[in-house]
Design an enzyme around this catalytic site. Structure first.
Site, PDB file in Angstrom:
ATOM      1  N   HIS A  46       0.830  -1.206   0.000  1.00 41.48           N
ATOM      2  CA  HIS A  46       0.000   0.000   0.000  1.00 41.48           C
ATOM      3  C   HIS A  46       0.864   1.256   0.000  1.00 41.48           C
ATOM      4  O   HIS A  46       0.511   2.273   0.589  1.00 41.48           O
ATOM      5  CB  HIS A  46      -0.953  -0.014   1.199  1.00 41.48           C
ATOM      6  CG  HIS A  46      -1.908  -1.160   1.160  1.00 41.48           C
ATOM      7  ND1 HIS A  46      -3.166  -1.064   0.616  1.00 41.48           N
ATOM      8  CD2 HIS A  46      -1.764  -2.439   1.571  1.00 41.48           C
ATOM      9  CE1 HIS A  46      -3.761  -2.240   0.692  1.00 41.48           C
ATOM     10  NE2 HIS A  46      -2.934  -3.083   1.277  1.00 41.48           N
ATOM     11  N   HIS A  50      -1.608   3.462  -5.206  1.00 39.42           N
ATOM     12  CA  HIS A  50      -1.969   2.046  -5.133  1.00 39.42           C
ATOM     13  C   HIS A  50      -3.484   1.893  -5.035  1.00 39.42           C
ATOM     14  O   HIS A  50      -4.205   2.872  -4.851  1.00 39.42           O
ATOM     15  CB  HIS A  50      -1.307   1.383  -3.920  1.00 39.42           C
ATOM     16  CG  HIS A  50      -1.848   1.874  -2.608  1.00 39.42           C
ATOM     17  ND1 HIS A  50      -1.426   3.040  -2.014  1.00 39.42           N
ATOM     18  CD2 HIS A  50      -2.822   1.373  -1.795  1.00 39.42           C
ATOM     19  CE1 HIS A  50      -2.097   3.240  -0.889  1.00 39.42           C
ATOM     20  NE2 HIS A  50      -2.960   2.239  -0.731  1.00 39.42           N
ATOM     21  N   ASP A  52      -6.604  -0.386  -3.132  1.00 39.11           N
ATOM     22  CA  ASP A  52      -7.013  -1.301  -2.062  1.00 39.11           C
ATOM     23  C   ASP A  52      -8.103  -2.226  -2.592  1.00 39.11           C
ATOM     24  O   ASP A  52      -9.099  -1.759  -3.158  1.00 39.11           O
ATOM     25  CB  ASP A  52      -7.586  -0.526  -0.864  1.00 39.11           C
ATOM     26  CG  ASP A  52      -6.542   0.271  -0.116  1.00 39.11           C
ATOM     27  OD1 ASP A  52      -5.354   0.161  -0.456  1.00 39.11           O
ATOM     28  OD2 ASP A  52      -6.930   1.013   0.804  1.00 39.11           O
ATOM     29  N   HIS A  56      -8.036  -6.475   1.594  1.00 40.87           N
ATOM     30  CA  HIS A  56      -7.315  -5.613   2.543  1.00 40.87           C
ATOM     31  C   HIS A  56      -7.960  -5.640   3.931  1.00 40.87           C
ATOM     32  O   HIS A  56      -7.270  -5.597   4.951  1.00 40.87           O
ATOM     33  CB  HIS A  56      -7.301  -4.187   1.983  1.00 40.87           C
ATOM     34  CG  HIS A  56      -6.471  -3.207   2.744  1.00 40.87           C
ATOM     35  ND1 HIS A  56      -5.333  -3.553   3.437  1.00 40.87           N
ATOM     36  CD2 HIS A  56      -6.613  -1.858   2.906  1.00 40.87           C
ATOM     37  CE1 HIS A  56      -4.810  -2.470   3.995  1.00 40.87           C
ATOM     38  NE2 HIS A  56      -5.571  -1.439   3.705  1.00 40.87           N
ATOM     39  N   HIS A 156     -13.245   2.399   4.404  1.00 39.21           N
ATOM     40  CA  HIS A 156     -12.687   1.172   3.836  1.00 39.21           C
ATOM     41  C   HIS A 156     -13.645  -0.005   4.045  1.00 39.21           C
ATOM     42  O   HIS A 156     -13.901  -0.779   3.122  1.00 39.21           O
ATOM     43  CB  HIS A 156     -11.332   0.845   4.480  1.00 39.21           C
ATOM     44  CG  HIS A 156     -10.187   1.620   3.908  1.00 39.21           C
ATOM     45  ND1 HIS A 156      -9.896   2.905   4.293  1.00 39.21           N
ATOM     46  CD2 HIS A 156      -9.251   1.282   2.976  1.00 39.21           C
ATOM     47  CE1 HIS A 156      -8.832   3.337   3.635  1.00 39.21           C
ATOM     48  NE2 HIS A 156      -8.426   2.376   2.825  1.00 39.21           N
ATOM     49  N   GLU A 168      -5.738   5.197  -4.110  1.00 39.39           N
ATOM     50  CA  GLU A 168      -5.194   6.188  -3.176  1.00 39.39           C
ATOM     51  C   GLU A 168      -3.881   6.789  -3.675  1.00 39.39           C
ATOM     52  O   GLU A 168      -3.183   6.195  -4.487  1.00 39.39           O
ATOM     53  CB  GLU A 168      -4.981   5.536  -1.805  1.00 39.39           C
ATOM     54  CG  GLU A 168      -6.286   5.010  -1.208  1.00 39.39           C
ATOM     55  CD  GLU A 168      -6.101   4.231   0.076  1.00 39.39           C
ATOM     56  OE1 GLU A 168      -7.044   4.204   0.884  1.00 39.39           O
ATOM     57  OE2 GLU A 168      -5.015   3.636   0.275  1.00 39.39           O
TER      58      GLU A 168
END
Length: 203
Positions: A46, A50, A52, A56, A156, A168
């Site tokens: 991360h 990157h 997610d 994750h 998240h 992100e």
């Protein structure tokens, strides 16, 4: 017109607290007489720009290898929200966000250079994250290391729990608001909870 919306990876790349930093170990060096140059890279999944994946936060969630590329590539809307201290549900309700949209937010985080942390980054509220999930967007992108302002990771959990990936550390400073085609291809890492990407926007 193509916009590269990624930051370069280097030992200077900002690291999320507790994550491993970037390190490049040169195993073979052509400049020193070896037949070729070969490097070993050490970095967290991360780091830098990157994406997610559900894995994750959810052990049985989809990983980088299984996630459908159709959801990561396609029509994308960049929304510019200058002077917003935080992104709220009421703010999002004023935007044209439709089911299946890929949504990227350009905020005052655009001052971020990929290296030096911002003292007061712009985040989404938990209610804003829930609103995006209810709108059934395909992907969320933000111009900082996380969309969260809460240590319990409500955004998240809400988005990844509904198979909505989070892109992100985007570099959106020079990207005008509007509609683009997003190309975002992660490495096909089995059981990958996250992956570095070099996303581009095509006008």
């Amino acid at each position: 017109m193509i916009y590269d919306i990624s930051f370069p990876l280097s030992p200077e790349t900002m690291v999320y607290p507790g994550d491993p930093p970037f390190c490049r170990e040169v195993l073979l060096d052509g400049a020193k007489g070896d037949d070729c140059t070969l490097s070993l890279l050490h970095l967290g999944s991360h780091l830098g720009t990157h994406i997610d994946f559900p894995r994750h936060f959810f052990p049985e969630g989809m990983d980088a290898a299984a996630f459908p590329l159709e959801q990561l590539c396609g029509t994308c809307n960049v929304f510019h929200l200058p002077d917003a201290a935080e992104i709220t549900k009421d703010m999002l309700k004023q935007l044209d966000i439709q089911p299946g949209d890929r949504v990227l937010f350009r905020t005052d985080n655009e001052a971020f250079d990929g290296i030096h942390p911002l003292p007061h980054p712009v985040y989404l509220t938990a209610e804003a994250g829930e609103y995006l999930a209810e709108r059934k967007i395909a992907l969320l992108g933000i111009d900082y290391e996380s969309p969260e302002g809460d240590g319990d990771f409500p955004i998240h959990k809400t988005l990844l729990g509904r198979n909505i990936p989070i892109l992100e550390n985007l570099k959106l400073k020079d990207v005008p608001a509007g509609q683009y085609c997003l190309y975002c291809l992660p490495l096909r890492i089995a059981e990958g909870d996250g992956c570095w990407v070099r996303p581009i926007l095509e006008r």
